[in-house]
Design a protein around this motif. Sequence first.
Motif, PDB file in Angstrom:
ATOM      1  N   LEU A 130       0.838  -1.198   0.000  1.00  0.00           N
ATOM      2  CA  LEU A 130       0.000   0.000   0.000  1.00  0.00           C
ATOM      3  C   LEU A 130       0.876   1.252   0.000  1.00  0.00           C
ATOM      4  CD1 LEU A 130      -2.852   1.244   0.250  1.00  0.00           C
ATOM      5  CD2 LEU A 130      -2.525   1.195   2.735  1.00  0.00           C
ATOM      6  N   LYS A 131       0.502   2.191  -0.843  1.00  0.00           N
ATOM      7  CA  LYS A 131       1.202   3.473  -0.903  1.00  0.00           C
ATOM      8  C   LYS A 131       0.218   4.592  -0.587  1.00  0.00           C
ATOM      9  CE  LYS A 131       4.842   2.187  -4.161  1.00  0.00           C
ATOM     10  NZ  LYS A 131       4.597   0.748  -3.998  1.00  0.00           N
ATOM     11  N   ILE A 132       0.711   5.596   0.119  1.00  0.00           N
ATOM     12  CA  ILE A 132      -0.095   6.775   0.452  1.00  0.00           C
ATOM     13  C   ILE A 132       0.488   7.958  -0.311  1.00  0.00           C
ATOM     14  CG2 ILE A 132      -0.895   8.295   2.290  1.00  0.00           C
ATOM     15  CD1 ILE A 132      -0.649   5.956   4.213  1.00  0.00           C
ATOM     16  N   ASP A 133      -0.276   8.448  -1.262  1.00  0.00           N
ATOM     17  CA  ASP A 133       0.184   9.539  -2.124  1.00  0.00           C
ATOM     18  C   ASP A 133      -0.444  10.855  -1.668  1.00  0.00           C
ATOM     19  OD1 ASP A 133       1.495   7.602  -3.718  1.00  0.00           O
ATOM     20  OD2 ASP A 133      -0.374   7.227  -4.823  1.00  0.00           O
ATOM     21  N   HIS A 134       0.401  11.853  -1.444  1.00  0.00           N
ATOM     22  CA  HIS A 134      -0.076  13.206  -1.126  1.00  0.00           C
ATOM     23  C   HIS A 134      -0.064  14.028  -2.411  1.00  0.00           C
ATOM     24  CE1 HIS A 134       0.232  12.481   3.241  1.00  0.00           C
ATOM     25  NE2 HIS A 134       1.326  11.782   2.933  1.00  0.00           N
ATOM     26  N   THR A 164      -4.236   9.910  -1.282  1.00  0.00           N
ATOM     27  CA  THR A 164      -4.837   8.782  -2.001  1.00  0.00           C
ATOM     28  C   THR A 164      -4.123   7.499  -1.600  1.00  0.00           C
ATOM     29  OG1 THR A 164      -5.406  10.182  -3.899  1.00  0.00           O
ATOM     30  CG2 THR A 164      -5.347   7.801  -4.263  1.00  0.00           C
ATOM     31  N   LEU A 165      -4.917   6.467  -1.277  1.00  0.00           N
ATOM     32  CA  LEU A 165      -4.366   5.133  -1.059  1.00  0.00           C
ATOM     33  C   LEU A 165      -4.275   4.444  -2.420  1.00  0.00           C
ATOM     34  CD1 LEU A 165      -6.513   4.050   2.036  1.00  0.00           C
ATOM     35  CD2 LEU A 165      -4.394   5.383   1.993  1.00  0.00           C
ATOM     36  N   SER A 166      -3.128   3.861  -2.731  1.00  0.00           N
ATOM     37  CA  SER A 166      -2.957   3.299  -4.070  1.00  0.00           C
ATOM     38  C   SER A 166      -2.162   1.996  -4.036  1.00  0.00           C
ATOM     39  CB  SER A 166      -2.247   4.298  -4.990  1.00  0.00           C
ATOM     40  OG  SER A 166      -0.918   4.516  -4.555  1.00  0.00           O
ATOM     41  N   MET A 177     -14.348  -5.340 -17.033  1.00  0.00           N
ATOM     42  CA  MET A 177     -13.453  -5.417 -15.878  1.00  0.00           C
ATOM     43  C   MET A 177     -13.993  -4.544 -14.756  1.00  0.00           C
ATOM     44  SD  MET A 177      -9.370  -4.607 -15.711  1.00  0.00           S
ATOM     45  CE  MET A 177      -8.467  -4.661 -14.165  1.00  0.00           C
ATOM     46  N   GLN A 178     -13.867  -5.052 -13.538  1.00  0.00           N
ATOM     47  CA  GLN A 178     -14.205  -4.296 -12.333  1.00  0.00           C
ATOM     48  C   GLN A 178     -12.990  -4.329 -11.413  1.00  0.00           C
ATOM     49  OE1 GLN A 178     -18.046  -6.850 -12.227  1.00  0.00           O
ATOM     50  NE2 GLN A 178     -18.392  -5.213 -10.727  1.00  0.00           N
ATOM     51  N   VAL A 179     -12.634  -3.169 -10.868  1.00  0.00           N
ATOM     52  CA  VAL A 179     -11.470  -3.094  -9.994  1.00  0.00           C
ATOM     53  C   VAL A 179     -11.624  -1.898  -9.066  1.00  0.00           C
ATOM     54  CG1 VAL A 179     -10.216  -1.830 -11.801  1.00  0.00           C
ATOM     55  CG2 VAL A 179      -8.955  -2.860  -9.901  1.00  0.00           C
ATOM     56  N   SER A 180     -11.293  -2.095  -7.792  1.00  0.00           N
ATOM     57  CA  SER A 180     -11.341  -0.974  -6.856  1.00  0.00           C
ATOM     58  C   SER A 180     -10.754  -1.371  -5.513  1.00  0.00           C
ATOM     59  CB  SER A 180     -12.780  -0.470  -6.665  1.00  0.00           C
ATOM     60  OG  SER A 180     -13.582  -1.479  -6.085  1.00  0.00           O
ATOM     61  N   LEU A 181     -10.342  -0.352  -4.771  1.00  0.00           N
ATOM     62  CA  LEU A 181     -10.001  -0.466  -3.357  1.00  0.00           C
ATOM     63  C   LEU A 181     -11.237  -0.077  -2.552  1.00  0.00           C
ATOM     64  CD1 LEU A 181      -6.507   1.253  -3.449  1.00  0.00           C
ATOM     65  CD2 LEU A 181      -6.893  -1.090  -2.667  1.00  0.00           C
ATOM     66  N   SER A 182     -11.461  -0.748  -1.435  1.00  0.00           N
ATOM     67  CA  SER A 182     -12.620  -0.419  -0.608  1.00  0.00           C
ATOM     68  C   SER A 182     -12.266  -0.624   0.858  1.00  0.00           C
ATOM     69  CB  SER A 182     -13.832  -1.278  -0.980  1.00  0.00           C
ATOM     70  OG  SER A 182     -13.574  -2.650  -0.728  1.00  0.00           O
ATOM     71  N   VAL A 183     -12.879   0.188   1.719  1.00  0.00           N
ATOM     72  CA  VAL A 183     -12.697   0.086   3.168  1.00  0.00           C
ATOM     73  C   VAL A 183     -14.040  -0.299   3.772  1.00  0.00           C
ATOM     74  CG1 VAL A 183     -12.076   1.301   5.282  1.00  0.00           C
ATOM     75  CG2 VAL A 183     -10.852   1.801   3.158  1.00  0.00           C
ATOM     76  N   HIS A 184     -14.099  -1.511   4.321  1.00  0.00           N
ATOM     77  CA  HIS A 184     -15.355  -2.006   4.875  1.00  0.00           C
ATOM     78  C   HIS A 184     -15.058  -3.269   5.676  1.00  0.00           C
ATOM     79  CE1 HIS A 184     -19.720  -2.943   4.943  1.00  0.00           C
ATOM     80  NE2 HIS A 184     -19.840  -1.629   4.758  1.00  0.00           N
ATOM     81  N   ASP A 185     -16.115  -3.828   6.293  1.00  0.00           N
ATOM     82  CA  ASP A 185     -15.940  -5.091   7.015  1.00  0.00           C
ATOM     83  C   ASP A 185     -15.756  -6.265   6.051  1.00  0.00           C
ATOM     84  OD1 ASP A 185     -16.195  -3.864   9.512  1.00  0.00           O
ATOM     85  OD2 ASP A 185     -18.386  -3.975   9.418  1.00  0.00           O
ATOM     86  N   GLU A 186     -16.396  -6.194   4.895  1.00  0.00           N
ATOM     87  CA  GLU A 186     -16.290  -7.204   3.850  1.00  0.00           C
ATOM     88  C   GLU A 186     -15.969  -6.502   2.533  1.00  0.00           C
ATOM     89  OE1 GLU A 186     -16.461 -10.472   4.106  1.00  0.00           O
ATOM     90  OE2 GLU A 186     -16.903 -10.492   6.252  1.00  0.00           O
ATOM     91  N   ASP A 200       2.426  -2.638 -13.741  1.00  0.00           N
ATOM     92  CA  ASP A 200       2.262  -1.294 -13.159  1.00  0.00           C
ATOM     93  C   ASP A 200       0.888  -0.698 -13.447  1.00  0.00           C
ATOM     94  OD1 ASP A 200       4.849  -1.368 -12.109  1.00  0.00           O
ATOM     95  OD2 ASP A 200       5.711  -0.566 -13.964  1.00  0.00           O
ATOM     96  N   LEU A 201      -0.143  -1.535 -13.409  1.00  0.00           N
ATOM     97  CA  LEU A 201      -1.507  -1.016 -13.499  1.00  0.00           C
ATOM     98  C   LEU A 201      -1.864  -0.374 -12.161  1.00  0.00           C
ATOM     99  CD1 LEU A 201      -3.196  -4.013 -15.356  1.00  0.00           C
ATOM    100  CD2 LEU A 201      -2.270  -1.909 -16.340  1.00  0.00           C
ATOM    101  N   TYR A 202      -2.485   0.786 -12.222  1.00  0.00           N
ATOM    102  CA  TYR A 202      -2.684   1.611 -11.020  1.00  0.00           C
ATOM    103  C   TYR A 202      -4.148   1.610 -10.596  1.00  0.00           C
ATOM    104  CZ  TYR A 202      -2.963   5.872  -8.160  1.00  0.00           C
ATOM    105  OH  TYR A 202      -3.201   6.781  -7.148  1.00  0.00           O
ATOM    106  N   GLU A 203      -4.350   1.570  -9.280  1.00  0.00           N
ATOM    107  CA  GLU A 203      -5.683   1.737  -8.711  1.00  0.00           C
ATOM    108  C   GLU A 203      -5.557   2.545  -7.428  1.00  0.00           C
ATOM    109  OE1 GLU A 203      -9.728   1.729  -8.443  1.00  0.00           O
ATOM    110  OE2 GLU A 203      -8.437   1.080 -10.105  1.00  0.00           O
ATOM    111  N   GLY A 204      -6.394   3.595  -7.298  1.00  0.00           N
ATOM    112  CA  GLY A 204      -6.314   4.474  -6.138  1.00  0.00           C
ATOM    113  C   GLY A 204      -7.660   4.691  -5.481  1.00  0.00           C
ATOM    114  N   LEU A 205      -7.609   5.111  -4.218  1.00  0.00           N
ATOM    115  CA  LEU A 205      -8.808   5.412  -3.441  1.00  0.00           C
ATOM    116  C   LEU A 205      -8.559   6.690  -2.647  1.00  0.00           C
ATOM    117  CD1 LEU A 205     -11.608   4.611  -2.230  1.00  0.00           C
ATOM    118  CD2 LEU A 205     -10.323   3.385  -0.451  1.00  0.00           C
ATOM    119  N   PRO A 206      -9.288   7.770  -2.935  1.00  0.00           N
ATOM    120  CA  PRO A 206      -9.121   9.001  -2.138  1.00  0.00           C
ATOM    121  C   PRO A 206      -9.443   8.730  -0.665  1.00  0.00           C
ATOM    122  CG  PRO A 206     -10.359   9.438  -4.153  1.00  0.00           C
ATOM    123  CD  PRO A 206     -10.254   7.952  -4.037  1.00  0.00           C
ATOM    124  N   TRP A 207      -8.500   9.136   0.220  1.00  0.00           N
ATOM    125  CA  TRP A 207      -8.676   8.855   1.651  1.00  0.00           C
ATOM    126  C   TRP A 207      -7.915   9.910   2.452  1.00  0.00           C
ATOM    127  CZ3 TRP A 207     -12.054   5.510   3.529  1.00  0.00           C
ATOM    128  CH2 TRP A 207     -12.013   5.194   4.890  1.00  0.00           C
TER     129      TRP A 207
END
Length: 268
Positions: A127-131, A141-143, A161-170, A197-204
Amino acid sequence: MTFKVNETSCSMDDTAVRGARRVPEVVIGCLLSVAALAVGMVLMSAARAGEAWGWFSKDASGFFTGLQFVVATAQAALFIYQLRLIRVSLEDAKVVSAAATRQARVAEDTLTKIERPYVFVYNVSSLKIDHWEYEGEAGTTLSVKYSVANYGKLPAVIEHMQVSLSVHDEPLPPANYDYNHPLAVSAVLVPGEPRNDLYEGLPWDQVIIDPYQGDAADLGGKELFFWVIIRYRGTFSGGHVTRACWRHDERTGQFIEFNGGPEHNSQT
Protein backbone atom coordinates in the motif's frame (compact mmCIF):
# COMPACT_ATOMS: atom_id res chain seq x y z
CA MET A 1 -10.68 -29.34 -33.48
CA THR A 2 -14.00 -30.61 -32.16
CA PHE A 3 -15.52 -34.02 -31.66
CA LYS A 4 -19.26 -34.41 -32.27
CA VAL A 5 -21.46 -37.47 -32.35
CA ASN A 6 -24.90 -37.26 -33.93
CA GLU A 7 -26.96 -39.19 -31.40
CA THR A 8 -30.21 -38.54 -33.30
CA SER A 9 -28.91 -40.15 -36.47
CA CYS A 10 -27.58 -43.08 -34.43
CA SER A 11 -30.99 -43.69 -32.85
CA MET A 12 -32.69 -43.46 -36.26
CA ASP A 13 -30.19 -45.92 -37.71
CA ASP A 14 -30.83 -48.34 -34.82
CA THR A 15 -34.57 -48.13 -35.45
CA ALA A 16 -34.05 -48.76 -39.16
CA VAL A 17 -31.82 -51.76 -38.42
CA ARG A 18 -34.33 -53.25 -35.99
CA GLY A 19 -37.09 -52.83 -38.55
CA ALA A 20 -34.94 -54.27 -41.32
CA ARG A 21 -33.91 -57.35 -39.37
CA ARG A 22 -37.56 -58.24 -38.64
CA VAL A 23 -38.40 -58.37 -42.38
CA PRO A 24 -36.41 -61.60 -43.13
CA GLU A 25 -38.08 -63.34 -40.18
CA VAL A 26 -41.54 -62.54 -41.55
CA VAL A 27 -40.58 -63.59 -45.09
CA ILE A 28 -39.06 -66.86 -43.87
CA GLY A 29 -42.15 -67.59 -41.80
CA CYS A 30 -44.37 -67.05 -44.84
CA LEU A 31 -42.19 -69.29 -47.00
CA LEU A 32 -42.23 -72.04 -44.38
CA SER A 33 -46.00 -71.81 -44.15
CA VAL A 34 -46.34 -72.07 -47.93
CA ALA A 35 -43.91 -75.02 -48.05
CA ALA A 36 -45.72 -76.83 -45.24
CA LEU A 37 -49.06 -76.21 -46.92
CA ALA A 38 -47.75 -77.51 -50.24
CA VAL A 39 -46.32 -80.67 -48.68
CA GLY A 40 -49.53 -81.18 -46.73
CA MET A 41 -51.61 -80.92 -49.87
CA VAL A 42 -49.35 -83.40 -51.64
CA LEU A 43 -49.57 -85.83 -48.72
CA MET A 44 -53.33 -85.52 -48.58
CA SER A 45 -53.68 -86.14 -52.29
CA ALA A 46 -51.31 -89.11 -52.10
CA ALA A 47 -53.09 -90.52 -49.05
CA ARG A 48 -56.38 -90.41 -50.84
CA ALA A 49 -54.89 -92.54 -53.53
CA GLY A 50 -53.46 -94.88 -50.86
CA GLU A 51 -49.94 -94.38 -52.10
CA ALA A 52 -48.45 -91.86 -49.62
CA TRP A 53 -45.53 -93.98 -48.51
CA GLY A 54 -45.00 -95.40 -51.93
CA TRP A 55 -44.92 -91.90 -53.36
CA PHE A 56 -42.08 -90.95 -50.98
CA SER A 57 -40.17 -94.22 -51.23
CA LYS A 58 -40.56 -95.12 -54.87
CA ASP A 59 -41.32 -91.89 -56.71
CA ALA A 60 -38.25 -89.63 -57.22
CA SER A 61 -40.35 -86.46 -57.22
CA GLY A 62 -41.81 -87.33 -53.82
CA PHE A 63 -38.40 -88.11 -52.35
CA PHE A 64 -36.83 -84.89 -53.59
CA THR A 65 -39.85 -82.85 -52.49
CA GLY A 66 -39.50 -84.18 -48.95
CA LEU A 67 -35.75 -83.63 -49.01
CA GLN A 68 -36.29 -80.07 -50.23
CA PHE A 69 -38.68 -79.43 -47.36
CA VAL A 70 -36.14 -80.71 -44.81
CA VAL A 71 -33.37 -78.55 -46.32
CA ALA A 72 -35.64 -75.48 -46.37
CA THR A 73 -36.54 -76.06 -42.73
CA ALA A 74 -32.87 -76.35 -41.77
CA GLN A 75 -32.01 -73.19 -43.72
CA ALA A 76 -34.83 -71.32 -42.03
CA ALA A 77 -33.58 -72.42 -38.61
CA LEU A 78 -30.05 -71.31 -39.52
CA PHE A 79 -31.35 -67.94 -40.74
CA ILE A 80 -33.26 -67.37 -37.50
CA TYR A 81 -30.19 -68.33 -35.46
CA GLN A 82 -28.04 -65.99 -37.56
CA LEU A 83 -30.50 -63.14 -37.05
CA ARG A 84 -30.33 -63.68 -33.30
CA LEU A 85 -26.54 -63.50 -33.45
CA ILE A 86 -26.80 -60.28 -35.45
CA ARG A 87 -29.15 -58.85 -32.83
CA VAL A 88 -26.65 -59.65 -30.06
CA SER A 89 -23.81 -58.10 -32.08
CA LEU A 90 -25.89 -54.96 -32.63
CA GLU A 91 -26.44 -54.64 -28.89
CA ASP A 92 -22.68 -54.91 -28.35
CA ALA A 93 -22.10 -52.30 -31.06
CA LYS A 94 -24.57 -50.01 -29.31
CA VAL A 95 -22.61 -50.30 -26.06
CA VAL A 96 -19.35 -49.58 -27.89
CA SER A 97 -20.93 -46.57 -29.62
CA ALA A 98 -22.11 -45.14 -26.29
CA ALA A 99 -18.62 -45.57 -24.84
CA ALA A 100 -17.11 -43.84 -27.89
CA THR A 101 -19.56 -40.96 -27.46
CA ARG A 102 -18.56 -40.49 -23.83
CA GLN A 103 -14.89 -40.63 -24.76
CA ALA A 104 -15.38 -38.03 -27.50
CA ARG A 105 -17.11 -35.69 -25.05
CA VAL A 106 -14.29 -36.08 -22.54
CA ALA A 107 -11.73 -35.38 -25.28
CA GLU A 108 -13.64 -32.29 -26.41
CA ASP A 109 -13.91 -30.97 -22.86
CA THR A 110 -10.20 -31.59 -22.26
CA LEU A 111 -9.26 -29.82 -25.49
CA THR A 112 -11.47 -26.85 -24.56
CA LYS A 113 -9.77 -26.54 -21.18
CA ILE A 114 -6.29 -26.72 -22.70
CA GLU A 115 -6.73 -24.60 -25.83
CA ARG A 116 -8.01 -21.43 -24.15
CA PRO A 117 -6.67 -18.25 -22.50
CA TYR A 118 -6.05 -17.97 -18.77
CA VAL A 119 -5.90 -14.44 -17.35
CA PHE A 120 -4.23 -13.91 -13.97
CA VAL A 121 -3.96 -10.93 -11.64
CA TYR A 122 -0.76 -10.93 -9.60
CA ASN A 123 2.20 -8.93 -8.30
CA VAL A 124 0.11 -6.62 -6.10
CA SER A 125 2.36 -4.00 -4.54
CA SER A 126 2.35 -2.82 -0.96
CA LEU A 127 0.00 0.00 0.00
CA LYS A 128 1.20 3.47 -0.90
CA ILE A 129 -0.09 6.77 0.45
CA ASP A 130 0.18 9.54 -2.12
CA HIS A 131 -0.08 13.21 -1.13
CA TRP A 132 -1.20 15.55 -3.84
CA GLU A 133 -1.84 19.25 -4.39
CA TYR A 134 -3.75 20.77 -7.26
CA GLU A 135 -4.92 24.35 -7.74
CA GLY A 136 -4.68 25.15 -4.06
CA GLU A 137 -6.31 21.93 -2.89
CA ALA A 138 -4.53 19.05 -1.18
CA GLY A 139 -5.42 15.49 -0.34
CA THR A 140 -4.18 11.92 -0.01
CA THR A 141 -4.84 8.78 -2.00
CA LEU A 142 -4.37 5.13 -1.06
CA SER A 143 -2.96 3.30 -4.07
CA VAL A 144 -1.61 -0.03 -5.29
CA LYS A 145 -0.02 -1.29 -8.49
CA TYR A 146 -0.61 -4.72 -9.96
CA SER A 147 -0.04 -6.85 -13.05
CA VAL A 148 -2.35 -8.76 -15.39
CA ALA A 149 -1.15 -11.44 -17.81
CA ASN A 150 -2.49 -14.17 -20.08
CA TYR A 151 -0.77 -17.50 -19.44
CA GLY A 152 -3.04 -19.58 -21.65
CA LYS A 153 -2.36 -20.90 -25.15
CA LEU A 154 -4.70 -18.54 -27.02
CA PRO A 155 -5.21 -14.75 -26.97
CA ALA A 156 -7.65 -13.26 -24.47
CA VAL A 157 -10.05 -10.44 -25.28
CA ILE A 158 -11.07 -8.39 -22.24
CA GLU A 159 -14.83 -7.83 -22.41
CA HIS A 160 -15.40 -6.19 -19.03
CA MET A 161 -13.45 -5.42 -15.88
CA GLN A 162 -14.20 -4.30 -12.33
CA VAL A 163 -11.47 -3.09 -9.99
CA SER A 164 -11.34 -0.97 -6.86
CA LEU A 165 -10.00 -0.47 -3.36
CA SER A 166 -12.62 -0.42 -0.61
CA VAL A 167 -12.70 0.09 3.17
CA HIS A 168 -15.35 -2.01 4.88
CA ASP A 169 -15.94 -5.09 7.02
CA GLU A 170 -16.29 -7.20 3.85
CA PRO A 171 -15.11 -6.59 0.28
CA LEU A 172 -17.46 -4.25 -1.56
CA PRO A 173 -18.30 -5.07 -5.19
CA PRO A 174 -15.63 -3.40 -7.32
CA ALA A 175 -16.51 -0.54 -9.63
CA ASN A 176 -16.37 -0.71 -13.41
CA TYR A 177 -13.02 0.26 -14.88
CA ASP A 178 -12.57 3.66 -16.52
CA TYR A 179 -12.70 4.10 -20.26
CA ASN A 180 -9.02 5.10 -20.26
CA HIS A 181 -7.85 2.07 -18.28
CA PRO A 182 -4.96 0.32 -20.11
CA LEU A 183 -7.01 -2.88 -20.44
CA ALA A 184 -9.89 -0.89 -21.93
CA VAL A 185 -7.65 0.90 -24.41
CA SER A 186 -5.88 -2.31 -25.47
CA ALA A 187 -8.18 -5.22 -24.67
CA VAL A 188 -6.28 -8.08 -26.35
CA LEU A 189 -3.77 -10.04 -24.28
CA VAL A 190 -1.59 -12.35 -26.34
CA PRO A 191 -0.25 -15.52 -24.66
CA GLY A 192 2.53 -14.70 -22.21
CA GLU A 193 1.98 -10.93 -22.40
CA PRO A 194 2.08 -9.15 -19.01
CA ARG A 195 0.60 -5.72 -18.32
CA ASN A 196 2.62 -4.32 -15.45
CA ASP A 197 2.26 -1.29 -13.16
CA LEU A 198 -1.51 -1.02 -13.50
CA TYR A 199 -2.68 1.61 -11.02
CA GLU A 200 -5.68 1.74 -8.71
CA GLY A 201 -6.31 4.47 -6.14
CA LEU A 202 -8.81 5.41 -3.44
CA PRO A 203 -9.12 9.00 -2.14
CA TRP A 204 -8.68 8.85 1.65
CA ASP A 205 -8.05 11.83 3.90
CA GLN A 206 -7.84 9.99 7.21
CA VAL A 207 -4.09 9.53 7.29
CA ILE A 208 -1.73 9.52 10.25
CA ILE A 209 1.39 11.43 9.21
CA ASP A 210 4.57 10.11 10.78
CA PRO A 211 7.83 11.38 9.23
CA TYR A 212 9.89 8.79 11.12
CA GLN A 213 8.00 5.50 10.68
CA GLY A 214 6.03 6.51 7.61
CA ASP A 215 2.47 7.60 7.07
CA ALA A 216 -0.36 5.20 7.89
CA ALA A 217 -4.00 5.11 6.86
CA ASP A 218 -6.54 5.38 9.67
CA LEU A 219 -9.20 2.87 8.61
CA GLY A 220 -11.37 3.33 11.69
CA GLY A 221 -11.30 -0.35 12.61
CA LYS A 222 -12.32 -1.45 9.11
CA GLU A 223 -10.46 -3.57 6.57
CA LEU A 224 -8.90 -2.43 3.31
CA PHE A 225 -9.62 -4.70 0.33
CA PHE A 226 -8.39 -4.80 -3.26
CA TRP A 227 -10.70 -6.73 -5.60
CA VAL A 228 -10.42 -7.36 -9.35
CA ILE A 229 -12.94 -9.11 -11.62
CA ILE A 230 -12.05 -9.63 -15.30
CA ARG A 231 -14.46 -11.09 -17.86
CA TYR A 232 -12.93 -12.21 -21.12
CA ARG A 233 -13.23 -14.60 -24.05
CA GLY A 234 -10.90 -16.65 -26.19
CA THR A 235 -10.73 -17.49 -29.87
CA PHE A 236 -13.01 -20.54 -29.58
CA SER A 237 -14.49 -20.09 -26.10
CA GLY A 238 -16.23 -17.45 -24.03
CA GLY A 239 -17.69 -16.63 -20.64
CA HIS A 240 -14.36 -16.80 -18.79
CA VAL A 241 -14.06 -14.92 -15.49
CA THR A 242 -11.05 -14.26 -13.26
CA ARG A 243 -11.71 -13.11 -9.70
CA ALA A 244 -8.90 -12.05 -7.36
CA CYS A 245 -9.28 -10.37 -3.98
CA TRP A 246 -6.71 -9.29 -1.38
CA ARG A 247 -6.88 -7.91 2.15
CA HIS A 248 -4.40 -5.35 3.47
CA ASP A 249 -2.29 -6.55 6.40
CA GLU A 250 -1.49 -3.55 8.62
CA ARG A 251 1.40 -5.34 10.33
CA THR A 252 3.38 -5.92 7.14
CA GLY A 253 1.86 -3.28 4.89
CA GLN A 254 1.32 -5.98 2.23
CA PHE A 255 -1.80 -7.32 0.57
CA ILE A 256 -2.58 -10.97 1.27
CA GLU A 257 -5.13 -13.19 -0.45
CA PHE A 258 -8.61 -12.92 1.00
CA ASN A 259 -10.09 -16.35 1.64
CA GLY A 260 -13.71 -15.48 1.07
CA GLY A 261 -14.70 -18.21 -1.37
CA PRO A 262 -15.03 -18.68 -5.14
CA GLU A 263 -16.90 -15.40 -5.53
CA HIS A 264 -13.71 -13.60 -4.49
CA ASN A 265 -10.94 -15.84 -5.88
CA SER A 266 -11.61 -18.18 -8.79
CA GLN A 267 -10.93 -19.01 -12.45
CA THR A 268 -13.69 -20.06 -14.86
